[in-house]
Design an enzyme around this catalytic site. Structure first.
Site, PDB file in Angstrom:
ATOM      1  N   HIS A  77      -3.176   4.475  -1.832  1.00  0.00           N
ATOM      2  CA  HIS A  77      -3.981   4.834  -0.654  1.00  0.00           C
ATOM      3  C   HIS A  77      -4.676   6.177  -0.909  1.00  0.00           C
ATOM      4  CE1 HIS A  77      -5.488   5.185   3.280  1.00  0.00           C
ATOM      5  NE2 HIS A  77      -4.464   4.782   3.984  1.00  0.00           N
ATOM      6  N   ARG A 103      -7.513   2.199  -2.741  1.00  0.00           N
ATOM      7  CA  ARG A 103      -8.389   2.160  -1.570  1.00  0.00           C
ATOM      8  C   ARG A 103      -9.004   3.539  -1.376  1.00  0.00           C
ATOM      9  NH1 ARG A 103      -7.492   0.533   4.869  1.00  0.00           N
ATOM     10  NH2 ARG A 103      -9.000  -1.145   4.733  1.00  0.00           N
ATOM     11  N   GLN A 106       0.844  -1.191   0.000  1.00  0.00           N
ATOM     12  CA  GLN A 106       0.000   0.000   0.000  1.00  0.00           C
ATOM     13  C   GLN A 106       0.883   1.247   0.000  1.00  0.00           C
ATOM     14  OE1 GLN A 106      -2.186   1.644   3.380  1.00  0.00           O
ATOM     15  NE2 GLN A 106      -4.066   1.405   2.216  1.00  0.00           N
ATOM     16  N   GLY A 156      -8.742  -6.616   9.615  1.00  0.00           N
ATOM     17  CA  GLY A 156      -7.635  -5.827  10.124  1.00  0.00           C
ATOM     18  C   GLY A 156      -7.155  -6.327  11.464  1.00  0.00           C
ATOM     19  N   ARG A 157      -7.715  -5.757  12.531  1.00  0.00           N
ATOM     20  CA  ARG A 157      -7.204  -6.080  13.866  1.00  0.00           C
ATOM     21  C   ARG A 157      -7.256  -7.571  14.172  1.00  0.00           C
ATOM     22  NH1 ARG A 157     -10.126  -0.713  16.015  1.00  0.00           N
ATOM     23  NH2 ARG A 157     -11.223  -1.218  14.089  1.00  0.00           N
ATOM     24  N   HIS A 159      -9.027   7.760   3.975  1.00  0.00           N
ATOM     25  CA  HIS A 159      -8.726   8.029   5.390  1.00  0.00           C
ATOM     26  C   HIS A 159      -8.114   9.378   5.709  1.00  0.00           C
ATOM     27  CE1 HIS A 159      -8.581   3.406   6.154  1.00  0.00           C
ATOM     28  NE2 HIS A 159      -9.808   3.877   5.947  1.00  0.00           N
ATOM     29  N   TYR A 202      -5.734  11.001   4.237  1.00  0.00           N
ATOM     30  CA  TYR A 202      -4.325  11.230   3.874  1.00  0.00           C
ATOM     31  C   TYR A 202      -4.271  12.097   2.608  1.00  0.00           C
ATOM     32  CZ  TYR A 202      -3.546   8.064   7.680  1.00  0.00           C
ATOM     33  OH  TYR A 202      -3.557   7.518   8.937  1.00  0.00           O
TER      34      TYR A 202
HETATM   35  C1  PHB Z   1      -3.262   4.545  11.495  1.00  0.00           C
HETATM   36  O1  PHB Z   1      -2.061   4.386  11.688  1.00  0.00           O
HETATM   37  O2  PHB Z   1      -4.033   4.803  12.412  1.00  0.00           O
HETATM   38  C2  PHB Z   1      -3.806   4.419  10.149  1.00  0.00           C
HETATM   39  C3  PHB Z   1      -2.942   4.336   9.089  1.00  0.00           C
HETATM   40  C4  PHB Z   1      -3.434   4.199   7.818  1.00  0.00           C
HETATM   41  C5  PHB Z   1      -4.799   4.145   7.629  1.00  0.00           C
HETATM   42  C6  PHB Z   1      -5.655   4.221   8.681  1.00  0.00           C
HETATM   43  C7  PHB Z   1      -5.160   4.363   9.950  1.00  0.00           C
HETATM   44  O3  PHB Z   1      -5.289   4.038   6.420  1.00  0.00           O
END
Ligand code: PHB
Length: 367
Positions: free
Chosen positions: A182, A234, A101, A323-324, A185, A187
């Site tokens: 990316h 994404r 990514q 994810g988590r 979010h 960025y």
């Molecule tokens: C994060 O580090 O919190 C984080 C990084 C990339 C993302 C979302 C969250 O796309």
């Protein structure tokens, strides 16, 4: 629970994923500083998760200017590329697939991780009051206020596009199965998309087309550098992240997806707002997304196995990223197949540090 459909193969460009369970991109902040080289431990961490249909790496800088967090890796120097090649080779040796990514954090950055300690770039000089992450002397992540940004000049925008191209070529050299741009979010690319953070009056600001331009220019440049079968993107429709508003209502989201669809990318990766706040998608919206995008759709955002089965069997999405749960359960795909519960997550060790909470989560046959 019936979950056989998650174990059907799925297409990704000209390649085939062995199942529909994807490891989501996950920031772990364990790279070496100041070189931003991923470690040998990262190789073990990713290889442990090669049972997924696809691994998407943690967000990875396309340049030193793209860096916002201490400990996030890069893919723009030879040392970084060589280290990634070892990771990719090890994942491939275990039968996995892996894409990197590519990110530029824009305003989610602290000047102490920027070249010459400068303020980070964004579309404009809007300070959204976000926090980012630095490191203490034990390599643990510490949260700090981001440095207020400055507007990128047109030359800097050109350089950002060139940096995505260079990183794409480094990814090819490292043997990755593709790159993911990316665009989500809050960025940099998302900061250009949103009126809240983009108050420019040049070709990169103002109208919807102008605000979308940087995202689409970057995608086009990455496709030119490799090909559409190896580039995914994404985005995060309807969700607010990093204090940057979604900017995408349903109509604008579909418009953006149509523009992305024209590029024939290998996949569209949707980060649904459920994990971080925002409007959950309804089935009507999911149908409209499906109709707007011809190739593989991956969805992420607080998915359970049940929701993954539901949305893949309805045909709304082709694969689901976890994810988590993938942080805590290295053999997540194998456990879903065998109906074995996942490990408990330990959020205190998500960011920074060493092996603890990184490579030491148990496999099911170890427990
Ligand atoms: C994060 O580090 O919190 C984080 C990084 C990339 C993302 C979302 C969250 O796309």
């Amino acid at each position: 629970m019936a979950h056989d459909n998650l174990f059907e193969s799925v297409k990704m460009g000209t390649q085939t994923l062995k199942n529909r369970i994807v490891m989501a991109p996950l920031t772990r902040l364990r790279a070496v500083e100041p070189s931003d080289v991923p470690t040998a431990l990262a190789s073990e961490y990713y290889s442990q998760r090669a049972g997924s249909g696809l691994i998407i790496t943690e967000a990875t800088q396309v340049s030193f200017q793209a860096k916002g967090y201490a400990g996030a890796p890069g893919i723009h120097t030879q040392d970084q590329t060589t280290a990634w090649k070892t990771i990719v080779d090890n994942v491939h040796a275990k039968g996995g697939k892996i894409v990197v990514q590519l990110w530029h954090t824009g305003l989610v950055a602290h000047k102490s991780v920027q070249p010459d300690g400068q303020a980070p770039i964004s579309a404009s000089d809007i300070d959204v009051g976000v926090r980012t992450s630095l490191r203490d002397s034990d390599n643990q992540a510490i949260r700090v206020a981001a440095t207020p940004p400055r507007p990128a000049t047109l030359d800097e925008i050109k350089q950002v596009i060139a940096d995505f191209v260079h990183a794409t070529k480094c990814a090819q050299e490292a043997g990755f199965d593709g790159v993911e741009v990316h665009g989500a979010h809050g960025y940099l690319l998302h900061q250009f998309w949103v009126e809240q953070t983009n108050q420019r009056d040049d070709n990169y600001g103002g109208s919807r087309d102008n605000r979308a331009r940087l995202t689409l220019d970057v995608i086009d440049a990455c496709v030119d550098a490799w090909d559409a079968d190896h580039v995914g993107v994404r985005i995060s429709p309807l969700g607010t992240f990093n204090n940057v508003e979604a900017g995408y209502d349903e109509d604008e989201s579909i418009w953006m997806i149509e523009q992305i669809n024209k590029r024939g990318l290998m996949y569209l990766h949707l980060s649904e707002p459920d994990w971080a706040g925002g409007t959950p998608y309804n089935d009507e919206f999911r149908k409209n997304i499906r109709a707007a995008f011809d190739n593989t759709i991956i969805a992420a955002g607080g998915y359970t196995v049940e929701k993954a089965v539901k949305n893949t069997s309805a045909g709304f999405v082709d694969a689901v990223a976890f994810g988590r749960d993938y942080i805590a359960t290295p053999d997540l795909a194998e456990r879903i197949r065998e109906d074995v519960p996942f490990n408990e997550q330990h959020p205190d060790s998500f960011y920074g540090g060493g092996t603890e909470g990184y490579t030491d989560y148990q496999f099911m046959n170890q427990a």
